[in-house]
Design a protein around this motif. Sequence first.
Motif, short mmCIF file in Angstrom:
data_model
loop_
_atom_site.label_atom_id
_atom_site.label_comp_id
_atom_site.label_asym_id
_atom_site.label_seq_id
_atom_site.Cartn_x
_atom_site.Cartn_y
_atom_site.Cartn_z
N GLU A 1 0.69 -0.96 -0.18
CA GLU A 1 -0.50 -0.23 0.41
C GLU A 1 0.88 0.88 0.03
N LEU A 2 2.26 1.11 0.85
CA LEU A 2 2.97 2.23 0.34
C LEU A 2 3.65 2.64 -0.57
N CYS A 3 3.95 1.55 -1.83
CA CYS A 3 4.50 1.24 -2.84
C CYS A 3 3.49 2.04 -3.32
N ALA A 4 1.92 1.82 -3.21
CA ALA A 4 1.06 2.60 -4.36
C ALA A 4 1.17 4.73 -3.99
N ALA A 5 1.39 4.95 -3.39
CA ALA A 5 1.69 6.34 -2.46
C ALA A 5 1.99 7.74 -4.23
N ALA A 6 1.50 8.35 -3.58
CA ALA A 6 1.08 9.31 -4.75
C ALA A 6 1.95 10.29 -4.89
N VAL B 1 0.89 10.61 0.32
CA VAL B 1 1.40 9.61 1.52
C VAL B 1 0.00 8.72 1.34
N LEU B 2 -0.80 8.69 1.66
CA LEU B 2 -2.10 8.22 2.42
C LEU B 2 -3.20 7.58 0.66
N ALA B 3 -2.51 7.60 -0.84
CA ALA B 3 -3.21 7.66 -1.70
C ALA B 3 -3.68 6.06 -1.37
N GLY B 4 -2.32 5.39 -1.58
CA GLY B 4 -2.41 4.23 -1.66
C GLY B 4 -3.13 3.22 -0.80
N LEU C 1 -8.92 2.97 6.23
CA LEU C 1 -9.40 4.71 6.33
C LEU C 1 -10.53 5.28 4.54
N THR C 2 -10.88 5.99 4.65
CA THR C 2 -11.81 6.27 3.93
C THR C 2 -11.58 7.51 2.79
N ALA D 1 -17.51 8.61 -1.17
CA ALA D 1 -18.54 7.67 -1.78
C ALA D 1 -17.87 7.99 -3.78
N ARG D 2 -17.06 8.91 -3.27
CA ARG D 2 -16.05 9.03 -4.61
C ARG D 2 -15.02 7.68 -4.95
N GLY D 3 -14.06 7.32 -3.43
CA GLY D 3 -14.03 6.13 -3.73
C GLY D 3 -14.02 4.93 -3.88
N ARG D 4 -15.69 4.78 -3.64
CA ARG D 4 -16.89 3.51 -3.84
C ARG D 4 -16.77 3.40 -5.83
N ALA D 5 -17.58 4.36 -6.24
CA ALA D 5 -17.26 4.28 -6.92
C ALA D 5 -16.06 4.12 -7.87
N ARG D 6 -15.23 4.60 -7.87
CA ARG D 6 -13.65 4.14 -8.88
C ARG D 6 -13.26 2.50 -8.52
N ALA D 7 -13.79 2.22 -7.27
CA ALA D 7 -13.37 0.71 -6.84
C ALA D 7 -14.35 -0.19 -7.75
N LEU D 8 -16.09 0.35 -7.29
CA LEU D 8 -16.39 -0.40 -8.54
C LEU D 8 -16.22 -0.60 -9.42
N CYS D 9 -15.98 0.95 -10.56
CA CYS D 9 -15.48 0.48 -11.76
C CYS D 9 -14.72 -0.33 -12.51
#
Length: 206
Positions: free
Chosen positions: A15-20, A72-75, A151-152, A195-203
């Motif tokens: 998850e850390l490696c996916a940090a933006a 930092v938390l993007a991943g 965390l969301t 809500a935006r994060g869940r929508a992206r995950a569903l897509c």
Amino acid sequence: MQDKTSSSEAAWQQELCAAALPDKRLVRRLPRLLDQLSAAPGKPIPAACGDWAAAKAAYRFFDNPRVTEHSVLAGHFAATAARLAANEGPILILQDTTEFIYSRAQPGKIGFTKTINAGRYKAGQPNVLTLCGVLMHSSLAVILTGTPLGLTAVKFWTRTKFKGTLALKRHINPTRVPIETKESYRWLENLRHRARGRARALCACG
């Protein structure tokens, strides 16, 4: 067979490696820094890092304007969104605000959190203390059994920009103040971020 501890550490590192973060050097520095700080909870940065060179690198990392809580938390946010999408049952989003209080001779350089009534002086005057620090409003996703999914949303701020809000309430009806200008707007911001994060995950997973 890989034990649960090493497996969880591998997932944490992934998850850390996916940090933006915008620089590969910052990406390499982040897990190293978190390893040092997590191994010495409560200790100041120089003591946790072990030597001055590592402490100086940590200070440079924190002082970099391109390093934000969201980068930092993007991943972790992306991994949480994937876990949300993979879960078919009800999910609870728990929100709360945490105060990080610091002792500083010049609290204005950090930001104000609140004032507290510390009793009275011997002469009878009220002893009102102003606390300085940072506030964090976080949203944690959990399933009904209590297992956290991650965390969301996280928002950090100080109350410097809201200084004088209580005095303003004496002259303005709070119900007529736009919700976007209120500190309580953080509750809606975190819900929208989730809500935006869940929508992206569903897509991505659909």
